[in-house]
Scaffold this motif. Structure first.
Motif, short mmCIF file in Angstrom:
data_model
loop_
_atom_site.label_atom_id
_atom_site.label_comp_id
_atom_site.label_asym_id
_atom_site.label_seq_id
_atom_site.Cartn_x
_atom_site.Cartn_y
_atom_site.Cartn_z
N ALA A 16 -21.39 17.85 -8.92
CA ALA A 16 -21.44 18.98 -9.88
C ALA A 16 -22.34 18.63 -11.07
CB ALA A 16 -20.04 19.35 -10.34
N LEU A 17 -22.20 17.41 -11.59
CA LEU A 17 -23.06 16.99 -12.71
C LEU A 17 -24.51 16.87 -12.26
CD1 LEU A 17 -22.45 16.25 -15.75
CD2 LEU A 17 -20.46 16.65 -14.33
N SER A 23 -18.06 33.46 -21.45
CA SER A 23 -18.81 33.89 -22.64
C SER A 23 -19.30 32.68 -23.43
CB SER A 23 -17.92 34.73 -23.57
OG SER A 23 -17.48 35.86 -22.87
N ALA A 24 -18.51 31.59 -23.40
CA ALA A 24 -18.84 30.44 -24.24
C ALA A 24 -19.82 29.46 -23.59
CB ALA A 24 -17.55 29.68 -24.58
N CYS A 25 -19.78 29.35 -22.25
CA CYS A 25 -20.40 28.17 -21.63
C CYS A 25 -21.75 28.38 -20.96
CB CYS A 25 -19.41 27.59 -20.63
SG CYS A 25 -17.91 27.03 -21.46
N HIS A 26 -22.67 27.43 -21.21
CA HIS A 26 -23.99 27.45 -20.59
C HIS A 26 -23.90 27.08 -19.12
CE1 HIS A 26 -24.66 26.40 -24.89
NE2 HIS A 26 -25.53 27.39 -24.77
N TYR A 27 -22.99 26.15 -18.81
CA TYR A 27 -22.77 25.74 -17.42
C TYR A 27 -21.31 26.01 -17.10
CZ TYR A 27 -27.21 23.35 -17.64
OH TYR A 27 -28.56 23.08 -17.76
N VAL A 28 -21.06 26.77 -16.05
CA VAL A 28 -19.67 26.93 -15.60
C VAL A 28 -19.56 26.27 -14.23
CG1 VAL A 28 -17.85 28.52 -14.88
CG2 VAL A 28 -19.17 29.01 -16.95
N VAL A 72 -22.29 26.74 -11.34
CA VAL A 72 -22.34 25.61 -10.42
C VAL A 72 -21.15 25.73 -9.48
CG1 VAL A 72 -22.28 23.08 -10.25
CG2 VAL A 72 -23.41 24.18 -12.21
N ASN A 73 -21.43 25.86 -8.18
CA ASN A 73 -20.34 26.09 -7.23
C ASN A 73 -20.20 24.93 -6.24
OD1 ASN A 73 -18.39 27.10 -5.55
ND2 ASN A 73 -19.58 28.88 -4.83
N TYR A 81 -28.05 30.00 -10.40
CA TYR A 81 -26.89 29.73 -9.54
C TYR A 81 -27.22 28.57 -8.62
CZ TYR A 81 -23.29 30.45 -5.95
OH TYR A 81 -22.24 30.28 -5.08
N ILE A 82 -26.37 27.56 -8.63
CA ILE A 82 -26.54 26.45 -7.68
C ILE A 82 -25.23 26.25 -6.94
CG2 ILE A 82 -26.12 24.69 -9.51
CD1 ILE A 82 -28.15 22.91 -7.81
N THR A 83 -25.34 26.07 -5.64
CA THR A 83 -24.13 25.99 -4.83
C THR A 83 -24.23 24.93 -3.75
OG1 THR A 83 -22.59 27.25 -3.45
CG2 THR A 83 -24.92 27.86 -3.28
#
Ligand code: 3PG
Length: 308
Positions: free
Chosen positions: A110-111, A186-191, A220-221, A245-247
């Motif tokens: 994920a990172l 709403s807050a996060c650049h990366y979820v 990030v999925n 979107y990255i999965t």
């Protein structure tokens, strides 16, 4: 007593050797079915198995019914949406997972995915840094916690949403708990997604959450493709040329998404979150040990169906 290790995506050699050793010492026979290409092969192989170890392999009602001697099935991994639990329960088969055993591998991926997207999919040009950005952990379980810790190591400010985890336990980890899922997006650049695929979560990530993300937002999925509402993802990407979107689990509409959105969308060629030797060894050996102790003492600690 016989265990079938059925892995379409095979475990590392060292994991298979370790599994064999555990069963050998316990006097349990092992059969191996790797890289199979049809459900029929699994149906045939499982016919005389007392125990079954799988990864994301589908243990359908048909498989359960073909497995006349089956008493226990262990999903060597976390998510057990590939097991037909009702079919197992109907036949008194104990279903288990091995929670936490492959979490670190998934968290590291994920990172890695965040960095890959921050650096323009490793193409030439100016990228951005993770440091100072906000990371949102959607579900604070075994993987989510590790992603939070790694993200903190990169200097990210970490938020999490999980209705099943207390605010206090998140705060103890230096993570800000959001009261709602909307607040997280709403807050996060990366979820980073860590929810399981259930009837409640399927298609739950769509336009209303994604369109809230700050400028340059990236989803990030490493969880499951089923939790994404793909049409709404496309709508959000269309409206917001800054979203990404990255999965690790290609969407059903992946080809169309990639054709339309280019490098803003990326899918690994084959799910690789838990594809490390370490994760294979941890999850594989845990599965084998759980089966041995189930047969020896009736241990059902990691059971995910039936009553304990
Ligand atoms: C899990 O739920 O444990 C992960 O998604 C890993 O799945 P895999 O064993 O198919 O790699």
């Amino acid at each position: 007593m016989k265990t079938l290790l059925a892995t379409e995506k095979p475990f590392a050699k060292a994991a298979v050797e370790g599994i064999r050793k555990i069963f050998e010492e316990a006097g349990v026979e092992v059969a191996l079915l790797e890289k199979y290409s049809s459900a029929g092969e699994l149906l045939a192989a499982v016919a005389d198995a007392d125990a079954l170890i799988v990864r994301s392999d589908k243990v359908t009602k048909e498989v359960v019914e073909a497995a006349k001697n089956l008493k226990v099935v262990v999903r060597a991994g976390a998510g057990y949406d590939n097991l037909d639990l009702a079919a197992c329960t109907a036949k008194n088969i104990v279903a288990m997972n091995t929670p936490g055993q492959n979490s670190n591998a998934v968290a590291e991926l994920a990172l890695g995915m965040m960095i890959f997207m921050a650096r323009n999919a490793f193409a030439a040009g100016t990228g951005s840094e993770l440091k100072g950005k906000k990371a949102g952990i959607h579900a604070y379980g075994n993987v989510g916690r590790l992603v939070a810790k790694l993200a903190q190591g990169f200097g990210m400010e970490v938020y999490a949403f999980d209705p099943f985890v207390s605010r206090e336990s998140m705060e103890k980890d230096g993570v800000k708990a959001t009261a709602t899922v909307e607040e997280l997006y709403s807050a996060c650049h990366y979820v980073s997604l860590h929810i399981p695929a259930t009837e409640q979560t399927k298609k739950s990530i769509g336009y209303s959450l994604l369109s809230r993300m700050p400028k340059g937002g990236c989803l990030v999925n490493t969880a499951r493709k089923e939790v994404i509402h793909e049409e709404e993802l496309a709508k959000a990407l269309e409206e917001r040329p800054d979203l990404k979107y990255i999965t690790d689990i290609a969407a059903d509409t992946q080809a169309a998404l990639s054709a339309k959105f280019g490098a803003r969308v990326f899918a690994t060629p084959k799910k690789m979150g838990a594809e490390t030797a370490e994760a294979n060894i941890n999850a594989g050996l845990a599965a084998a040990n759980q089966i041995v102790s189930f047969f020896k003492t009736g241990d059902r600690r990691f059971q995910v169906n039936l009553k304990k």
